[in-house]
Scaffold this motif. Structure first.
Motif, PDB file in Angstrom:
ATOM      1  N   LEU A 218      49.982  77.720  40.679  1.00 15.27           N
ATOM      2  CA  LEU A 218      48.680  77.394  40.915  1.00 15.27           C
ATOM      3  C   LEU A 218      47.927  77.298  39.588  1.00 15.27           C
ATOM      4  N   VAL A 219      46.812  76.743  39.828  1.00 11.89           N
ATOM      5  CA  VAL A 219      45.816  76.488  38.911  1.00 11.89           C
ATOM      6  C   VAL A 219      44.323  76.596  39.064  1.00 11.89           C
ATOM      7  N   THR A 220      43.533  76.693  38.354  1.00  9.36           N
ATOM      8  CA  THR A 220      42.282  76.726  38.640  1.00  9.36           C
ATOM      9  C   THR A 220      41.624  75.553  38.010  1.00  9.36           C
ATOM     10  N   GLY A 221      41.028  74.652  39.207  1.00  3.33           N
ATOM     11  CA  GLY A 221      40.373  73.379  38.786  1.00  3.33           C
ATOM     12  C   GLY A 221      39.738  72.673  40.036  1.00  3.33           C
ATOM     13  N   ASN A 222      39.548  71.704  39.950  1.00  5.21           N
ATOM     14  CA  ASN A 222      38.740  70.756  40.711  1.00  5.21           C
ATOM     15  C   ASN A 222      39.355  69.423  41.067  1.00  5.21           C
ATOM     16  N   ASP A 223      40.789  69.149  41.078  1.00  2.85           N
ATOM     17  CA  ASP A 223      41.538  68.243  41.274  1.00  2.85           C
ATOM     18  C   ASP A 223      41.002  67.612  42.805  1.00  2.85           C
ATOM     19  N   LYS A 224      40.404  66.429  42.939  1.00  2.00           N
ATOM     20  CA  LYS A 224      40.266  66.173  44.450  1.00  2.00           C
ATOM     21  C   LYS A 224      41.522  65.641  45.116  1.00  2.00           C
ATOM     22  N   ALA A 225      42.494  65.574  44.400  1.00  2.00           N
ATOM     23  CA  ALA A 225      44.078  65.423  45.351  1.00  2.00           C
ATOM     24  C   ALA A 225      44.583  66.608  45.694  1.00  2.00           C
ATOM     25  N   LEU A 226      44.095  67.741  45.444  1.00  2.00           N
ATOM     26  CA  LEU A 226      44.520  69.027  45.645  1.00  2.00           C
ATOM     27  C   LEU A 226      43.689  69.651  46.461  1.00  2.00           C
ATOM     28  N   GLY A 227      44.343  70.523  47.379  1.00  2.00           N
ATOM     29  CA  GLY A 227      43.585  71.596  48.211  1.00  2.00           C
ATOM     30  C   GLY A 227      43.181  72.704  47.350  1.00  2.00           C
TER      31      GLY A 227
ATOM     32  N   THR B  61      60.798  76.406  47.830  1.00  2.00           N
ATOM     33  CA  THR B  61      61.265  77.611  48.775  1.00  2.00           C
ATOM     34  C   THR B  61      62.888  77.089  48.550  1.00  2.00           C
ATOM     35  N   ILE B  62      63.087  78.484  48.196  1.00  2.00           N
ATOM     36  CA  ILE B  62      64.807  78.723  47.907  1.00  2.00           C
ATOM     37  C   ILE B  62      65.251  79.567  48.653  1.00  2.00           C
ATOM     38  N   GLY B  63      66.645  79.408  49.148  1.00  2.00           N
ATOM     39  CA  GLY B  63      67.132  80.598  50.126  1.00  2.00           C
ATOM     40  C   GLY B  63      67.691  81.757  49.099  1.00  2.00           C
ATOM     41  N   ALA B  64      67.354  82.911  49.548  1.00  2.00           N
ATOM     42  CA  ALA B  64      67.652  84.154  48.880  1.00  2.00           C
ATOM     43  C   ALA B  64      68.949  84.490  48.832  1.00  2.00           C
ATOM     44  N   LYS B  65      69.669  83.859  49.822  1.00  2.00           N
ATOM     45  CA  LYS B  65      71.402  84.294  49.856  1.00  2.00           C
ATOM     46  C   LYS B  65      71.970  83.062  49.477  1.00  2.00           C
ATOM     47  N   THR B  66      71.444  81.840  49.852  1.00  2.00           N
ATOM     48  CA  THR B  66      72.490  80.578  49.748  1.00  2.00           C
ATOM     49  C   THR B  66      72.045  79.945  48.272  1.00  2.00           C
ATOM     50  N   GLY B  67      70.599  80.205  47.929  1.00  2.24           N
ATOM     51  CA  GLY B  67      70.266  79.586  46.639  1.00  2.24           C
ATOM     52  C   GLY B  67      69.709  78.022  46.868  1.00  2.24           C
ATOM     53  N   LYS B  68      69.861  77.550  48.283  1.00  2.00           N
ATOM     54  CA  LYS B  68      69.566  76.202  48.611  1.00  2.00           C
ATOM     55  C   LYS B  68      68.008  75.753  48.694  1.00  2.00           C
ATOM     56  N   VAL B  69      67.970  74.627  48.192  1.00  2.00           N
ATOM     57  CA  VAL B  69      66.408  74.180  48.170  1.00  2.00           C
ATOM     58  C   VAL B  69      66.157  73.693  49.596  1.00  2.00           C
ATOM     59  N   TYR B  70      65.196  74.397  50.182  1.00  2.13           N
ATOM     60  CA  TYR B  70      64.675  73.874  51.326  1.00  2.13           C
ATOM     61  C   TYR B  70      63.687  73.222  51.420  1.00  2.13           C
ATOM     62  N   ARG B  71      62.723  73.289  50.543  1.00  2.00           N
ATOM     63  CA  ARG B  71      61.575  72.662  50.404  1.00  2.00           C
ATOM     64  C   ARG B  71      60.963  72.326  48.852  1.00  2.00           C
ATOM     65  N   VAL B  72      60.566  71.448  48.580  1.00  2.00           N
ATOM     66  CA  VAL B  72      59.795  71.330  47.180  1.00  2.00           C
ATOM     67  C   VAL B  72      59.041  70.250  47.133  1.00  2.00           C
ATOM     68  N   GLU B  73      57.990  70.481  46.388  1.00  2.00           N
ATOM     69  CA  GLU B  73      56.724  69.415  46.336  1.00  2.00           C
ATOM     70  C   GLU B  73      55.931  69.383  45.041  1.00  2.00           C
ATOM     71  N   PHE B  74      55.558  68.513  44.840  1.00  2.00           N
ATOM     72  CA  PHE B  74      54.928  68.283  43.501  1.00  2.00           C
ATOM     73  C   PHE B  74      53.507  67.596  43.906  1.00  2.00           C
ATOM     74  N   LEU B  75      52.474  68.174  44.073  1.00  2.00           N
ATOM     75  CA  LEU B  75      51.410  67.660  44.779  1.00  2.00           C
ATOM     76  C   LEU B  75      50.532  66.915  43.997  1.00  2.00           C
ATOM     77  N   LYS B  76      50.666  67.455  42.685  1.00  2.00           N
ATOM     78  CA  LYS B  76      49.845  66.564  41.678  1.00  2.00           C
ATOM     79  C   LYS B  76      50.013  65.152  41.782  1.00  2.00           C
ATOM     80  N   ALA B  77      51.311  64.835  41.970  1.00  2.00           N
ATOM     81  CA  ALA B  77      51.377  63.391  42.035  1.00  2.00           C
ATOM     82  C   ALA B  77      50.686  62.333  43.187  1.00  2.00           C
ATOM     83  N   LEU B  78      49.977  63.149  43.884  1.00  2.00           N
ATOM     84  CA  LEU B  78      48.972  62.480  44.825  1.00  2.00           C
ATOM     85  C   LEU B  78      47.710  62.134  44.255  1.00  2.00           C
ATOM     86  N   GLY B  79      47.585  62.604  43.013  1.00  2.00           N
ATOM     87  CA  GLY B  79      46.309  61.829  42.336  1.00  2.00           C
ATOM     88  C   GLY B  79      46.689  60.380  41.749  1.00  2.00           C
TER      89      GLY B  79
END
Length: 346
Positions: free
Chosen positions: A231-240, A253-271
């Protein structure tokens, strides 16, 4: 039954000031909806029923029901019925009543911790013990309690919440902690989960390798996961902008038991506003490279369907988890999710 649960669940969000996004999302209608009317204009049969329900679960606390909203809800996949949502102006008491049968559907009442007395006194220690068991270094100070009764499902729960949106849900029948949402100091998070999250984000973000700033632990009937955020403080219009005025740049989002990646996102790319359409073959090649690294999965035998409304590229195969990918307008993969059977993530 699943549909009823899904549509009645938002009423729980009405009574909880802090919750996970999954709980807080999809509130049915704003509370200043023009359809709200004063209680005096409602058939008093419904008002009396609602008041009795509040008294039944209110532990002696006085609640003033003052306004109501007529609404529709699904009892199954195709059948709609009418209900009344009857509440106090402060929303510390909300009752839903079926308009045809006059039966109470749900009851939600809020309490200050000092009001958790008598038969309700035993639940706060259960919530506090759950926090201590999971995270001895936790800085958790519960500020309020919310009771929710679902007459259709026959469930009763207390949510003990903090001002910074941490909470514990306690089954009021069994007096057991059933869901936990805690904020962690990064130094206290499982280092393997942090490493996996960093690698996952790095795969999407290329050279942008700034560290995570926030960490959460989430556990309920279906999930037991770490969620790492940047999280950052800013005013990037591409980010909520979140509740604290911060902008989410990346998360995993990483499984606490399995260590599996259930979700990953890089929203800065939306710029990146360049335009480049992808063929199904190009999208498959990009996702194949990512899932090979994440899961060691070969997409051979998977079927790709594209939801143009949501921008979802769904890779599915009988008996296997569905992989969902999202691309920027310029063709960069910025989000990858694993949709598991029954939403199980651990």
């Amino acid at each position: 039954m699943k549909t009823t649960k899904k549509l009645l669940a938002p009423m729980l969000a009405l009574s909880i000031l802090s919750a996970t996004p999954a709980i807080a999302a999809n509130v049915e209608k704003p509370f200043h909806d023009p359809g709200l009317i004063q209680i005096a204009k409602v058939d008093q049969r419904y008002v009396t029923i609602a008041q009795k329900a509040v008294e039944q679960y209110g532990n002696g606390k006085s609640f003033q029901l003052e306004e109501a909203l007529k609404d529709e809800y699904f009892v199954d996949d195709s059948t709609k019925k009418v209900r009344w949502i009857i509440q106090s102006k402060t929303r510390d008491a909300i009752v839903t009543v079926d308009a045809d049968s006059n039966k109470v559907l749900t009851v939600s009442v809020n309490f200050e911790l000092a009001e958790m007395t008598g038969k309700y006194a035993k639940y706060l220690p259960t919530a506090e013990a759950a926090v201590r068991q999971l995270y001895g270094n936790a800085e958790v100070k519960f500020e309020m309690a919310s009771f929710f009764r679902d007459e259709t499902l026959g469930t009763s729960d207390f949510h003990f919440s903090t001002n910074d949106r941490q909470f514990v849900r306690v089954d009021a029948v069994k007096n057991e902690a059933k869901a936990v949402f805690l904020q962690y100091k990064l130094a206290d998070v499982d280092p393997q989960a942090v490493s996996t999250a960093e690698q996952a984000v790095g795969l999407l973000s290329k050279a942008d390798d700034h560290p995570f700033t926030d960490a959460e632990f989430q556990r309920d009937d279906e999930r037991e996961v770490w969620e790492l955020k940047r999280l950052v403080t800013g005013n990037d219009k591409a980010l909520g902008i979140d509740e604290d005025g911060k902008q989410l740049v990346a998360s995993a989002t990483i499984g606490a038991k399995t260590g599996k990646v259930y979700r990953v996102e890089f929203l800065k790319a939306l710029g990146d506003k360049t335009k480049q359409s992808l063929t199904k073959e190009q999208a498959t090649a990009i996702v194949q490279a990512a899932v090979q690294q994440f899961y060691g999965t070969d997409l051979a035998g998977y079927t790709l369907t594209v939801d143009n409304d949501w921008g979802d590229y769904k890779f599915s195969s009988e008996g296997k988890d569905t992989i969902v990918a999202n691309f920027t307008s310029g063709g960069q993969l910025y989000r990858l999710s694993l949709n598991t059977e029954f939403g199980k993530q651990n």
